[in-house]
Design a protein around this motif. Sequence first.
Motif, short mmCIF file in Angstrom:
data_model
loop_
_atom_site.label_atom_id
_atom_site.label_comp_id
_atom_site.label_asym_id
_atom_site.label_seq_id
_atom_site.Cartn_x
_atom_site.Cartn_y
_atom_site.Cartn_z
N ASN A 90 0.86 -1.17 0.00
CA ASN A 90 0.00 0.00 0.00
C ASN A 90 0.90 1.23 0.00
O ASN A 90 1.26 1.78 1.05
CB ASN A 90 -0.92 -0.01 1.22
CG ASN A 90 -1.92 1.11 1.18
OD1 ASN A 90 -1.79 2.06 0.43
ND2 ASN A 90 -2.94 1.00 2.04
N ILE A 91 1.31 1.65 -1.19
CA ILE A 91 2.27 2.75 -1.33
C ILE A 91 1.71 4.06 -0.80
O ILE A 91 2.46 4.90 -0.27
CB ILE A 91 2.75 2.88 -2.79
CG1 ILE A 91 4.05 3.69 -2.87
CG2 ILE A 91 1.70 3.50 -3.66
CD1 ILE A 91 5.23 2.99 -2.34
N ASP A 92 0.40 4.25 -0.88
CA ASP A 92 -0.20 5.48 -0.35
C ASP A 92 -0.04 5.56 1.17
O ASP A 92 0.27 6.62 1.71
CB ASP A 92 -1.68 5.56 -0.72
CG ASP A 92 -1.89 5.68 -2.22
OD1 ASP A 92 -1.05 6.33 -2.88
OD2 ASP A 92 -2.87 5.12 -2.73
N HIS A 93 -0.22 4.42 1.83
CA HIS A 93 -0.05 4.38 3.29
C HIS A 93 1.41 4.63 3.67
O HIS A 93 1.70 5.38 4.60
CB HIS A 93 -0.53 3.03 3.82
CG HIS A 93 -0.41 2.90 5.31
ND1 HIS A 93 -1.15 3.66 6.19
CD2 HIS A 93 0.38 2.10 6.07
CE1 HIS A 93 -0.82 3.33 7.41
NE2 HIS A 93 0.11 2.40 7.37
N ILE A 94 2.33 4.01 2.94
CA ILE A 94 3.76 4.19 3.21
C ILE A 94 4.15 5.65 2.99
O ILE A 94 4.88 6.23 3.78
CB ILE A 94 4.59 3.24 2.33
CG1 ILE A 94 4.32 1.79 2.72
CG2 ILE A 94 6.08 3.55 2.45
CD1 ILE A 94 4.90 0.77 1.78
N ALA A 95 3.67 6.27 1.92
CA ALA A 95 3.96 7.68 1.64
C ALA A 95 3.40 8.58 2.74
O ALA A 95 4.04 9.55 3.15
CB ALA A 95 3.40 8.07 0.29
N LYS A 96 2.22 8.23 3.24
CA LYS A 96 1.61 9.03 4.30
C LYS A 96 2.45 8.93 5.58
O LYS A 96 2.70 9.93 6.25
CB LYS A 96 0.18 8.55 4.57
CG LYS A 96 -0.54 9.36 5.62
CD LYS A 96 -1.95 8.84 5.83
CE LYS A 96 -2.62 9.59 6.96
NZ LYS A 96 -3.95 9.06 7.25
N LEU A 97 2.92 7.71 5.90
CA LEU A 97 3.76 7.54 7.08
C LEU A 97 5.07 8.30 6.96
O LEU A 97 5.60 8.83 7.94
CB LEU A 97 4.04 6.05 7.31
CG LEU A 97 2.87 5.18 7.74
CD1 LEU A 97 3.30 3.72 7.78
CD2 LEU A 97 2.34 5.63 9.09
N ALA A 98 5.61 8.35 5.73
CA ALA A 98 6.87 9.05 5.49
C ALA A 98 6.65 10.54 5.22
O ALA A 98 7.62 11.26 4.99
CB ALA A 98 7.60 8.41 4.32
N ARG A 99 5.40 10.96 5.23
CA ARG A 99 5.03 12.36 4.97
C ARG A 99 5.55 12.82 3.62
O ARG A 99 6.18 13.87 3.49
CB ARG A 99 5.52 13.27 6.09
CG ARG A 99 4.85 12.95 7.41
CD ARG A 99 5.24 13.88 8.49
NE ARG A 99 4.51 13.52 9.70
CZ ARG A 99 4.78 14.00 10.87
NH1 ARG A 99 5.74 14.88 11.03
NH2 ARG A 99 4.09 13.63 11.92
N LEU A 100 5.30 11.99 2.61
CA LEU A 100 5.69 12.30 1.24
C LEU A 100 4.45 12.54 0.40
O LEU A 100 3.46 11.83 0.52
CB LEU A 100 6.47 11.13 0.62
CG LEU A 100 7.81 10.77 1.28
CD1 LEU A 100 8.37 9.51 0.65
CD2 LEU A 100 8.79 11.91 1.15
#
Length: 94
Positions: free
Chosen positions: A7-17
């Motif tokens: 889930n790349i959207d979730h990972i990006a959200k966690l990394a604040r990207l």
Amino acid sequence: MPSPEINIDHIAKLARLALTEEEAKSYKAQLSQILGHIDQLSSYPLDAEPSAHAMPVFDVVRPDVSRPGFTQDEALANAPRRVMDQFQIVKVMD
């Protein structure tokens, strides 16, 4: 063992990207490759005993033998400045 869905959207959200759709697709493909390599590595048997060194390490030290040292005059022989049989150094702190 198949890799879980990324889930790349979730990972990006966690990394604040903030990723564009193109970046998200690219990163998802890269992460899938990385996880595939990890799955491949984890399939190898690791029956080796854990160790800190590849070869057994033993302390190699000489015996502690008392021997004569410098006399006070020998130790101070090359001192640029002496005061009362001690080294005199430049003041480093106020």
